[in-house]
Design a protein around this motif. Structure first.
Motif, mmCIF file in Angstrom:
data_model
loop_
_atom_site.group_PDB
_atom_site.id
_atom_site.type_symbol
_atom_site.label_atom_id
_atom_site.label_comp_id
_atom_site.label_asym_id
_atom_site.label_seq_id
_atom_site.Cartn_x
_atom_site.Cartn_y
_atom_site.Cartn_z
ATOM 1 N N MET A 119 0.833 -1.184 0.000
ATOM 2 C CA MET A 119 0.000 0.000 0.000
ATOM 3 C C MET A 119 0.871 1.238 0.000
ATOM 4 O O MET A 119 1.933 1.249 0.573
ATOM 5 C CB MET A 119 -0.906 -0.014 1.226
ATOM 6 N N LEU A 120 0.378 2.269 -0.644
ATOM 7 C CA LEU A 120 1.082 3.532 -0.692
ATOM 8 C C LEU A 120 1.285 4.073 0.701
ATOM 9 O O LEU A 120 0.515 3.797 1.599
ATOM 10 C CB LEU A 120 0.239 4.546 -1.458
ATOM 11 N N GLU A 125 3.496 0.251 -7.539
ATOM 12 C CA GLU A 125 2.434 0.774 -6.661
ATOM 13 C C GLU A 125 2.994 1.692 -5.607
ATOM 14 O O GLU A 125 2.447 2.767 -5.325
ATOM 15 C CB GLU A 125 1.670 -0.381 -6.015
ATOM 16 N N GLU A 126 4.109 1.271 -5.010
ATOM 17 C CA GLU A 126 4.663 2.055 -3.901
ATOM 18 C C GLU A 126 5.202 3.406 -4.373
ATOM 19 O O GLU A 126 5.485 4.281 -3.567
ATOM 20 C CB GLU A 126 5.770 1.264 -3.185
ATOM 21 N N HIS A 130 7.541 -3.622 -3.779
ATOM 22 C CA HIS A 130 7.568 -3.045 -2.431
ATOM 23 C C HIS A 130 8.695 -2.014 -2.369
ATOM 24 O O HIS A 130 9.086 -1.463 -3.389
ATOM 25 C CB HIS A 130 7.662 -4.142 -1.373
ATOM 26 N N ASP A 148 2.697 -6.428 2.726
ATOM 27 C CA ASP A 148 2.564 -5.345 1.734
ATOM 28 C C ASP A 148 3.565 -5.565 0.613
ATOM 29 O O ASP A 148 4.679 -5.083 0.692
ATOM 30 C CB ASP A 148 2.789 -4.009 2.435
ATOM 31 N N TYR A 206 3.927 -2.045 9.279
ATOM 32 C CA TYR A 206 3.616 -1.403 7.999
ATOM 33 C C TYR A 206 4.773 -0.521 7.533
ATOM 34 O O TYR A 206 5.215 0.374 8.259
ATOM 35 C CB TYR A 206 2.336 -0.582 8.150
ATOM 36 N N HIS A 207 5.282 -0.809 6.337
ATOM 37 C CA HIS A 207 6.382 -0.057 5.720
ATOM 38 C C HIS A 207 7.631 -0.024 6.599
ATOM 39 O O HIS A 207 8.378 0.957 6.578
ATOM 40 C CB HIS A 207 5.936 1.366 5.342
HETATM 41 ZN ZN LIG Z 1 2.943 -0.200 0.781
#
Ligand SMILES: [Zn+2]
Length: 416
Positions: free
Chosen positions: A1-2, A176-177, A121, A144, A274-275
């Motif tokens: 996900m961004l 996407e990232e 990623h 992710d 996350y990230h």
């Molecule tokens: Zn992401």
């Protein structure tokens, strides 16, 4: 996900021991382990690791029994997230597999259901990482979005030998990232039919951390028929399903929603990895991931065979979601309720030691303004934080138990 600016607290996940897993759970876990292995270098655009991951996905589609091809494109140098990198012009690819619709089923044949997941990623971190101090550690992105990619392959295995009325197109997106670049390219160069023929797009981004059976189906408000359809498939009570929201989320479905197609984003919610370089395969709930894959396969199958159109419901594009933004702004340290709340952003907690905690923000508070900016939703909040820097003092207006209160916070530095 961004990249999104919110950080969340720890939630312990206790994955089942591997020897008790179902065959489907073993399959998705094997795919996650390959994709999120250190050898894949965090699947950053322009790396041999991402090329290997793309070949793995193509081979996975082929083994499922589908024709798979690459859709090559170059990273646009003017994308906001690319401007300050050397990635402009670098070649990358979406991976596409097609399950043809059934000839003779008249009107249904002309339409396409797209199921997508991004397989890139953050590589070694850097842009988009929540832990910029992690140096050159590989960001494996198991949740992710090795999780969504694994679910995509599993759905291909589940559906490949069936005969839907509408064509089903599987797409693993790159870029996407860096700002949903692969999905945006696909929407501009759709395969095998024009974008108007896309009946619905189902996105899976971060579906590997199912906790308490809680599954988010964001975008459920983008077609009038979605809530009832999701409800009817969620039996007997497979998930604590939260279906809500428009199609402007920080992931690939937004590119399709911008083209006025109904979309759903399946998501098992944020977590503290996350990230970060700690988003690893051993924290994946493999049984849950297999359940999500089965559910999304059921949704796709129902949509591919359902007579009649979907009633698209548009929504205005939020300011902060438009350009991918620049930088992440200042750090507050709240844990937002991702399912949304009317008239502000409800928080489910604050991070220990964060500016939010020091300001006295509490679980249940609904943030309605930060500094000079009114906060109606997560985008407004992202925007407000982006307009400030570490060290700024801001007044935050919250509703607590229905009563308006003001607190003062000294914003911190992201990643600290
Ligand atoms: Zn992401």
């Amino acid at each position: 996900m961004l990249a999104i600016v919110f950080l969340v607290t720890a939630t312990l996940v206790a994955p089942a021991p591997q020897d008790t897993l179902s065959p489907a759970a073993r399959r998705v876990l094997a795919d996650v382990r390959f994709l999120a292995d250190d050898r894949q270098e965090g699947r950053g655009v322009g790396t041999a690791g991402l090329t290997r991951a793309g070949a793995y996905v193509r081979d996975g589609f082929a083994r499922a029994g589908l024709q798979a091809t690459f859709q090559d494109f170059a990273i646009p140098p003017d994308a906001p997230a690319v401007l300050h990198t050397t990635l402009g012009g670098v070649a990358t690819r979406n991976v596409i597999a097609i399950l043809p619709g059934t000839p003779g089923v008249g009107a249904l044949r002309g339409a396409v259901v797209v199921i997508g997941a991004h397989y890139d990623h953050l590589g070694l971190g850097g842009f988009g990482a929540m832990d910029p101090d992690s140096g050159a550690r590989v960001h494996n992105g198991a949740d992710d979005n090795a999780s969504g990619t694994a679910a995509l392959l599993e759905i291909a295995r589940l559906l490949a030998h069936r005969h839907p009325a509408r064509t089903i197109v599987f797409v693993a997106f790159s870029g996407e990232e860096l700002g949903t670049l692969g999905s945006s390219y696909f929407v501009q160069h759709p395969v095998p039919q024009p974008v108007d023929s896309i009946y619905a797009m189902l996105n899976m981004d971060m579906v590997g951390r199912l906790r308490g059976a809680r599954l988010l189906a964001l975008g459920a408000a983008t077609a009038k028929e979605f809530p009832a359809l999701l409800d009817s498939l969620n039996t007997p009570a497979r998930f604590d399903l939260r279906a809500s929201g428009d199609g402007w989320g920080p992931s690939d479905h937004a590119a399709f929603f911008a083209a006025r197609r109904p979309v759903l984003h399946f998501f098992t919610d944020l977590h503290e990895d996350y990230h970060r370089s700690t988003d690893d395969w051993d924290k994946i709930n493999a049984a849950g991931l297999a359940q999500v894959a089965q559910f999304v396969a059921d949704v796709a199958w129902t949509l591919a065979n359902r007579p009649g159109p979907l009633t698209f419901v548009d929504a205005p594009r939020p300011q902060a979601a438009a350009g991918g933004g620049s930088g992440y702004g200042a750090y507050l340290g709240t844990i937002p309720d991702m399912t949304g709340s009317p008239g502000g952003v409800r928080i489910t907690g604050v991070r220990a030691g964060s500016p939010a905690e020091q300001a006295g923000l509490k679980a249940g508070d609904v943030i309605t303004a930060i500094g000079a900016k009114l906060v109606a939703n997560l985008y407004d909040m992202t925007d407000a934080l982006r307009s400030h820097q570490a060290g700024d003092t801001v007044v935050i207006v919250v509703k607590r138990d229905g009563v308006e209160q003001r607190v003062t916070a000294v914003l911190g530095k992201r990643g600290s």
